[in-house]
Design a protein around this motif. Sequence first.
Motif, PDB file in Angstrom:
ATOM      1  N   VAL A  11       0.848  -1.187   0.000  1.00 52.42           N
ATOM      2  CA  VAL A  11       0.000   0.000   0.000  1.00 52.42           C
ATOM      3  C   VAL A  11       0.886   1.240   0.000  1.00 52.42           C
ATOM      4  O   VAL A  11       1.881   1.296   0.720  1.00 52.42           O
ATOM      5  CB  VAL A  11      -0.925  -0.002   1.241  1.00 52.42           C
ATOM      6  N   THR A  14      -1.475   7.974  -0.302  1.00 54.46           N
ATOM      7  CA  THR A  14      -1.995   8.754  -1.422  1.00 54.46           C
ATOM      8  C   THR A  14      -1.520  10.200  -1.389  1.00 54.46           C
ATOM      9  O   THR A  14      -1.634  10.909  -2.378  1.00 54.46           O
ATOM     10  CB  THR A  14      -3.534   8.723  -1.419  1.00 54.46           C
ATOM     11  N   TYR A  24      -1.286  -6.333   0.234  1.00 53.78           N
ATOM     12  CA  TYR A  24      -2.553  -6.884  -0.219  1.00 53.78           C
ATOM     13  C   TYR A  24      -2.304  -7.813  -1.400  1.00 53.78           C
ATOM     14  O   TYR A  24      -1.335  -7.664  -2.133  1.00 53.78           O
ATOM     15  CB  TYR A  24      -3.554  -5.777  -0.567  1.00 53.78           C
ATOM     16  N   LYS A  31     -12.694  -1.017   0.474  1.00 51.56           N
ATOM     17  CA  LYS A  31     -12.899   0.416   0.580  1.00 51.56           C
ATOM     18  C   LYS A  31     -13.372   0.690   1.993  1.00 51.56           C
ATOM     19  O   LYS A  31     -13.866  -0.200   2.682  1.00 51.56           O
ATOM     20  CB  LYS A  31     -13.899   0.948  -0.443  1.00 51.56           C
ATOM     21  N   ILE A  48      -7.666   3.537   2.197  1.00 49.51           N
ATOM     22  CA  ILE A  48      -7.107   2.501   1.325  1.00 49.51           C
ATOM     23  C   ILE A  48      -8.263   1.959   0.497  1.00 49.51           C
ATOM     24  O   ILE A  48      -9.192   1.358   1.032  1.00 49.51           O
ATOM     25  CB  ILE A  48      -6.456   1.377   2.136  1.00 49.51           C
ATOM     26  N   ARG A  49      -8.218   2.216  -0.813  1.00 51.00           N
ATOM     27  CA  ARG A  49      -9.238   1.701  -1.729  1.00 51.00           C
ATOM     28  C   ARG A  49      -8.546   0.821  -2.756  1.00 51.00           C
ATOM     29  O   ARG A  49      -7.620   1.263  -3.433  1.00 51.00           O
ATOM     30  CB  ARG A  49      -9.974   2.840  -2.423  1.00 51.00           C
ATOM     31  N   ILE A  50      -9.008  -0.422  -2.853  1.00 54.84           N
ATOM     32  CA  ILE A  50      -8.423  -1.370  -3.792  1.00 54.84           C
ATOM     33  C   ILE A  50      -9.544  -1.945  -4.631  1.00 54.84           C
ATOM     34  O   ILE A  50     -10.537  -2.449  -4.098  1.00 54.84           O
ATOM     35  CB  ILE A  50      -7.675  -2.500  -3.056  1.00 54.84           C
ATOM     36  N   LYS A  54      -5.800  -3.407  -7.689  1.00 53.89           N
ATOM     37  CA  LYS A  54      -4.991  -2.199  -7.850  1.00 53.89           C
ATOM     38  C   LYS A  54      -5.472  -1.143  -6.872  1.00 53.89           C
ATOM     39  O   LYS A  54      -6.673  -0.958  -6.677  1.00 53.89           O
ATOM     40  CB  LYS A  54      -5.110  -1.655  -9.275  1.00 53.89           C
ATOM     41  N   GLN A  55      -4.526  -0.428  -6.275  1.00 48.20           N
ATOM     42  CA  GLN A  55      -4.872   0.624  -5.332  1.00 48.20           C
ATOM     43  C   GLN A  55      -5.345   1.848  -6.103  1.00 48.20           C
ATOM     44  O   GLN A  55      -4.704   2.297  -7.047  1.00 48.20           O
ATOM     45  CB  GLN A  55      -3.682   0.996  -4.454  1.00 48.20           C
ATOM     46  N   ASN A  57      -5.983   5.747  -6.042  1.00 47.37           N
ATOM     47  CA  ASN A  57      -5.531   6.928  -5.295  1.00 47.37           C
ATOM     48  C   ASN A  57      -6.637   7.961  -5.274  1.00 47.37           C
ATOM     49  O   ASN A  57      -6.970   8.543  -6.294  1.00 47.37           O
ATOM     50  CB  ASN A  57      -4.281   7.520  -5.929  1.00 47.37           C
TER      51      ASN A  57
END
Length: 64
Positions: A11, A14, A24, A31, A48-50, A54-55, A57
């Motif tokens: 991670v 951002t 991860y 989310k 942290i949003r995946i 894929k992360q 931003n």
Amino acid sequence: MVKIEKKVKRVHCTECGYKMPLSYASDAECKGVFAICKGRNCRRPFEIRIENGKQINTKEKTVR
């Protein structure tokens, strides 16, 4: 026994791009998970949003 191998990604903050000590899997999705950056001068909270491994931003402003 079948061994399943997954690639693990780290991670990133951002705000400053610091590589956090959080990992991860390549098929992860999440989310609404928040962390505080451990960067030397950052220390900002971020979400942290995946999606699809894929992360994402997001530059949403969070209250300190």
